[in-house]
Design a protein around this motif. Structure first.
Motif, PDB file in Angstrom:
ATOM      1  N   ARG A 200      -1.203  -0.187 -10.123  1.00 35.69           N
ATOM      2  CA  ARG A 200      -1.908  -0.049  -8.855  1.00 35.69           C
ATOM      3  C   ARG A 200      -0.962   0.442  -7.761  1.00 35.69           C
ATOM      4  NH1 ARG A 200      -6.356  -3.262  -7.828  1.00 35.69           N
ATOM      5  NH2 ARG A 200      -5.365  -4.203  -6.008  1.00 35.69           N
ATOM      6  N   VAL A 201       0.283  -0.054  -7.776  1.00 37.84           N
ATOM      7  CA  VAL A 201       1.270   0.369  -6.776  1.00 37.84           C
ATOM      8  C   VAL A 201       1.538   1.872  -6.877  1.00 37.84           C
ATOM      9  CG1 VAL A 201       3.712   0.197  -6.128  1.00 37.84           C
ATOM     10  CG2 VAL A 201       2.391  -1.881  -6.545  1.00 37.84           C
ATOM     11  N   VAL A 202       1.644   2.387  -8.112  1.00 41.34           N
ATOM     12  CA  VAL A 202       1.991   3.792  -8.297  1.00 41.34           C
ATOM     13  C   VAL A 202       0.766   4.688  -8.429  1.00 41.34           C
ATOM     14  CG1 VAL A 202       4.140   3.110  -9.418  1.00 41.34           C
ATOM     15  CG2 VAL A 202       2.174   3.704 -10.842  1.00 41.34           C
ATOM     16  N   SER A 203      -0.429   4.128  -8.328  1.00 42.88           N
ATOM     17  CA  SER A 203      -1.662   4.886  -8.497  1.00 42.88           C
ATOM     18  C   SER A 203      -1.746   6.059  -7.523  1.00 42.88           C
ATOM     19  CB  SER A 203      -2.872   3.966  -8.283  1.00 42.88           C
ATOM     20  OG  SER A 203      -4.071   4.704  -8.249  1.00 42.88           O
ATOM     21  N   ASP A 204      -2.391   7.128  -7.962  1.00 42.76           N
ATOM     22  CA  ASP A 204      -2.566   8.308  -7.125  1.00 42.76           C
ATOM     23  C   ASP A 204      -3.398   7.986  -5.889  1.00 42.76           C
ATOM     24  OD1 ASP A 204      -2.124  11.123  -6.708  1.00 42.76           O
ATOM     25  OD2 ASP A 204      -4.224  11.442  -7.192  1.00 42.76           O
ATOM     26  N   VAL A 205      -4.288   7.007  -6.007  1.00 34.90           N
ATOM     27  CA  VAL A 205      -5.121   6.613  -4.871  1.00 34.90           C
ATOM     28  C   VAL A 205      -4.297   5.911  -3.803  1.00 34.90           C
ATOM     29  CG1 VAL A 205      -7.099   5.206  -4.163  1.00 34.90           C
ATOM     30  CG2 VAL A 205      -7.149   6.412  -6.351  1.00 34.90           C
ATOM     31  N   GLY A 206      -3.266   5.178  -4.239  1.00 34.33           N
ATOM     32  CA  GLY A 206      -2.442   4.437  -3.297  1.00 34.33           C
ATOM     33  C   GLY A 206      -3.027   3.075  -2.961  1.00 34.33           C
ATOM     34  N   ASP A 207      -2.352   2.374  -2.089  1.00 34.12           N
ATOM     35  CA  ASP A 207      -2.789   1.033  -1.700  1.00 34.12           C
ATOM     36  C   ASP A 207      -4.095   1.116  -0.917  1.00 34.12           C
ATOM     37  OD1 ASP A 207      -2.247  -1.822  -1.538  1.00 34.12           O
ATOM     38  OD2 ASP A 207      -2.014  -1.471   0.602  1.00 34.12           O
ATOM     39  N   ARG A 208      -4.998   0.178  -1.210  1.00 29.73           N
ATOM     40  CA  ARG A 208      -6.313   0.197  -0.574  1.00 29.73           C
ATOM     41  C   ARG A 208      -6.594  -1.094   0.178  1.00 29.73           C
ATOM     42  NH1 ARG A 208      -7.898   1.918  -6.415  1.00 29.73           N
ATOM     43  NH2 ARG A 208      -5.854   0.947  -6.538  1.00 29.73           N
ATOM     44  N   THR A 209      -7.251  -0.968   1.329  1.00 30.80           N
ATOM     45  CA  THR A 209      -7.629  -2.147   2.103  1.00 30.80           C
ATOM     46  C   THR A 209      -8.746  -2.900   1.391  1.00 30.80           C
ATOM     47  OG1 THR A 209      -7.040  -1.006   4.144  1.00 30.80           O
ATOM     48  CG2 THR A 209      -8.395  -2.968   4.341  1.00 30.80           C
ATOM     49  N   VAL A 210      -9.754  -2.170   0.894  1.00 30.62           N
ATOM     50  CA  VAL A 210     -10.830  -2.754   0.099  1.00 30.62           C
ATOM     51  C   VAL A 210     -10.455  -2.567  -1.354  1.00 30.62           C
ATOM     52  CG1 VAL A 210     -13.280  -2.703  -0.454  1.00 30.62           C
ATOM     53  CG2 VAL A 210     -12.513  -2.215   1.883  1.00 30.62           C
TER      54      VAL A 210
END
Length: 347
Positions: A248-258
């Motif tokens: 999740r940390v390295v995901s292309d989406v990046g960190d998410r608030t939701v």
């Protein structure tokens, strides 16, 4: 359940720890995602400390985890000797205050403030992804090197899943029979998967922190770990237990608030990049790679389903629990392909 006066419990805990120093103020600095509470305490004649207060689970588990963590913090080799926040000790023993009154319980542990430097950006670039893979590998090696010096943990992933099975047998845990059947099947699949890789006899266990949200740790300017302060999901388990949150940390989406806990980040090319760098420093075995799928399943079963109502605040707990049935479990076999990781690592 009785509503507890958390500020009063903090004051009682500090009075028992050291009644010579008068408290000047108590400030809630909790993240307000979990049901745990974190407070900063200021004094008139000494430096501030932080207090963590918990009222879910068992006191014995809380105490065991923090004793192991404190031993780990004191034994980690360079450059991680100051990475973990250390709990306060009184007369050679880790101090944990246990509050109990009118069938309500809570427990408190104190920490000295820990320095922090930079938080990772919400979205890492390729260079940062590779560096994070190498850094986690080095940290895991350091944890492995001291693992034999730590107290034994009384719980493991097998015992936790069996506890969930017992809860299901007692009835009333699920809203409907379909959900209960789903959980029973998922528990069976986990135990079968763990047995296939000989989890209890062949898989090396080390201290793992599971929850590696970017808000839980800081890094130096060169990307190396600097400090960590959140231990809510600590346990002794396989090192691959840490991989899901790093995906999740390295995901292309990046960190998410939701946030949600979809399995998909484990299949992203950026996670393959991360794993290749990790594997260069601290090679993985084929059984460990095959276990990644099962520790993800364990995470959903244990932290979202079994402990979710006690750990997450109510709105998060309901959302994540429903998503587990609608999205997480169905996607495990549909979207996760272990062969991709085995091919990436040439195993």
């Amino acid at each position: 359940m009785q509503t507890l006066d958390y500020f009063q419990i903090i004051r009682l805990a500090w009075e028992e720890f050291d009644d010579r120093h008068e408290i000047r103020g108590i400030y809630d600095v909790s993240a307000h995602v979990s049901t745990n509470h974190v407070y900063k305490i200021s004094f008139f004649n000494r430096q501030p400390v932080f207090a963590k207060l918990s009222e879910y689970g068992k006191f014995e588990d809380f105490r065991e985890d923090h004793i192991i963590i404190n031993n780990l913090a004191n034994n980690l080799e360079m450059p991680y000797e100051n990475f973990l926040a250390q709990s306060l000790v009184k007369k050679n023993e880790l101090f944990i205050y246990r509050y109990h009154q009118n069938k309500s319980s809570a427990w408190v542990v104190f920490y000295n403030p820990i320095k922090f430097k930079q938080k990772l950006p919400r979205r890492l670039d390729d260079k940062q992804v590779r560096k994070m893979g190498r850094e986690l590998a080095r940290f895991h090696k350091a944890c492995y090197n001291v693992s034999k010096q730590l107290p034994m943990a009384s719980k493991n992933v097998i015992t936790d899943i069996r506890k969930l099975t017992k809860v299901l047998n007692c009835g009333g845990f699920c809203e409907n029979q379909q959900h209960e059947d789903t959980l029973r099947r998922q528990c069976e699949l986990f135990l079968e998967g763990a047995d296939k890789v000989n989890y209890t006899t062949e898989i090396e266990t080390i201290p793992v922190f599971v929850d590696w949200n970017i808000g839980n740790f800081s890094v130096r300017s060169d990307g190396k770990f600097y400090s960590r302060w959140d231990y809510d999901w600590f346990r002794e388990s396989s090192r691959v237990m840490d991989f899901y949150f790093f995906s999740r940390v390295v995901s292309d989406v990046g960190d998410r608030t939701v946030f949600s806990y979809l399995v998909d980040p484990l299949m992203e090319e950026r996670f393959m990049m991360f794993l290749k760098e990790y594997h260069r420093i601290y090679p993985l075995t084929e059984p460990e790679v095959r276990l990644i799928k099962e520790v993800y399943r364990f995470f959903i079963l244990n932290y979202v389903i079994k402990d979710g109502p006690y750990f997450f605040r109510e709105n998060f707990a309901k959302k994540l629990r429903q998503e587990a049935f609608d999205l997480y479990f169905p996607a495990i076999d549909k979207n996760y392909q272990v062969e991709k990781i085995l091919k990436t690592l040439k195993l």
